[in-house]
Design an enzyme around this catalytic site. Structure first.
Site, PDB file in Angstrom:
ATOM      1  N   ASP A 135      43.657 -34.555  23.050  1.00  0.00           N
ATOM      2  CA  ASP A 135      42.356 -33.920  23.247  1.00  0.00           C
ATOM      3  C   ASP A 135      41.721 -34.481  24.511  1.00  0.00           C
ATOM      4  O   ASP A 135      41.630 -35.705  24.675  1.00  0.00           O
ATOM      5  CB  ASP A 135      41.469 -34.228  22.034  1.00  0.00           C
ATOM      6  CG  ASP A 135      40.095 -33.595  22.110  1.00  0.00           C
ATOM      7  OD1 ASP A 135      39.797 -32.872  23.080  1.00  0.00           O
ATOM      8  OD2 ASP A 135      39.302 -33.817  21.179  1.00  0.00           O
ATOM      9  N   SER A 155      33.313 -31.392  17.112  1.00  0.00           N
ATOM     10  CA  SER A 155      33.159 -31.023  18.515  1.00  0.00           C
ATOM     11  C   SER A 155      31.679 -31.032  18.911  1.00  0.00           C
ATOM     12  O   SER A 155      31.031 -32.066  18.822  1.00  0.00           O
ATOM     13  CB  SER A 155      33.832 -29.676  18.779  1.00  0.00           C
ATOM     14  OG  SER A 155      33.938 -29.419  20.156  1.00  0.00           O
ATOM     15  N   HIS A 157      42.482 -30.949  20.136  1.00  0.00           N
ATOM     16  CA  HIS A 157      41.089 -30.654  19.812  1.00  0.00           C
ATOM     17  C   HIS A 157      41.028 -29.471  18.847  1.00  0.00           C
ATOM     18  O   HIS A 157      41.750 -28.493  18.983  1.00  0.00           O
ATOM     19  CB  HIS A 157      40.315 -30.313  21.087  1.00  0.00           C
ATOM     20  CG  HIS A 157      38.844 -30.194  20.877  1.00  0.00           C
ATOM     21  ND1 HIS A 157      38.015 -31.287  20.870  1.00  0.00           N
ATOM     22  CD2 HIS A 157      38.045 -29.112  20.662  1.00  0.00           C
ATOM     23  CE1 HIS A 157      36.759 -30.897  20.665  1.00  0.00           C
ATOM     24  NE2 HIS A 157      36.765 -29.582  20.536  1.00  0.00           N
TER      25      HIS A 157
END
Length: 302
Positions: free
Chosen positions: A246, A148, A276
């Protein structure tokens, strides 16, 4: 493919998002409370905390050896969450599966530390790893990886190192990376396709990243939004792992395609049914633990 049923089951139990304004201290405390005790974590040959200059790191050694390939890992958390503790299990799994010595970086976070403090810490840790005899680097493999926002740092560090003539980085591994901090919802189809119901929601991207942006990070800067970099040539080979459900899926895959077009050896791997954060939260599901074995195969190929 629909969202994996085990993920859907967990998401159904989660409380509603916290009301505005977001309180970093409250969210950090909640996140840290979910960390397993050390006795229940994946055992390795050794795990120890150390300073990389002024940057705290945690060093994971899978087995005793005379020298090691190194993997420098940057945790995610929208630039204000995450820590050595909350992502300890990822670093342990990476060390176990890759056979590399993993160095997890406790970089400074927003909002307490203004941009570019966190990025500066990440690059400093990589340079320290290469230069420090303490880690017994084998001189062959020095990879950067992150999930991320940590994937954002990994991409930015690879670019910074290239521009500064530091050529030691051999690989970059980006797990569902946040690469474009301009949150116009029409920029990528996945921002609308996966806007609601999959954990990370598109409406939450701007407020969660606001601590970083308000600290001086400009979304138009390629070191803040690595996808904005005009020339991707000469960057290290990349493995980009994305999640089907995501909002950030398309920017990660576009970055991978642009790397390929620039002549960079790049693997793009989309995980069906995942959302995600699946490497952090759902790697106990066998098909998602494969992210670690896929990383190992990528890093250990010659």
């Amino acid at each position: 493919m629909t969202l994996h049923p085990e993920i859907a089951k967990v998401l159904a139990t989660l409380p509603a998002p916290p009301p505005d304004p977001i309180d970093p201290a409250v969210l950090r405390t909640a996140e840290e409370s979910q960390v397993l005790p050390v006795s229940e974590r994946l055992p390795l040959h050794s795990v120890r905390d150390a300073p990389a200059g002024e940057v705290p790191v945690r060093i994971y050694t899978p087995a005793e050896a005379d020298s090691y390939g190194l993997l420098i890992y940057f945790h995610g958390g929208a630039f204000f969450l995450g820590s050595l503790e909350t992502h300890d299990h990822i670093a342990r799994s990476l060390a176990r599966e890759t056979g590399l010595r993993v160095v997890s970086v406790g970089y400074r976070r927003a909002p307490e530390a203004a941009y570019p403090a966190g990025l500066t810490d990440c690059l400093a840790a990589v340079r320290w790893a290469a230069d420090s005899g303490e880690l017994c680097w084998d001189g062959v493999t020095l990879a950067v990886a992150g999930d991320s926002s940590g994937g954002n740092f990994a991409a930015a560090v690879a670019a910074l190192a290239h521009d500064e003539g530091f050529g030691a980085i051999t690989h970059q591994v980006l797990y569902y990376p946040s690469l474009d901090l301009d949150f116009d919802v029409d920029r990528y189809p996945s921002l609308r396709e996966n806007a609601v119901g999959y954990g990370l929601e598109t409406a939450g991207l701007k407020p969660f990243n606001a601590f970083y942006l308000d600290s001086g990070a400009d979304p138009a800067d390629p070191l803040v939004s690595p996808i904005r970099r005009a020339d991707l040539g000469g960057l290290p080979p990349a493995l980009i792992i994305t999640a089907e459900h995501d909002p950030l899926r398309d920017e990660g895959e576009l970055y991978g395609r642009r790397l390929r077009e620039a002549g960079v050896d790049t693997t793009i791997s989309r995980y069906p049914g995942a959302g995600h954060g699946f490497v952090q939260h759902f790697s106990w599901i066998p098909e998602y633990h494969r992210a670690f074995t896929e990383t190992a195969a990528f890093l250990n190929r010659r």
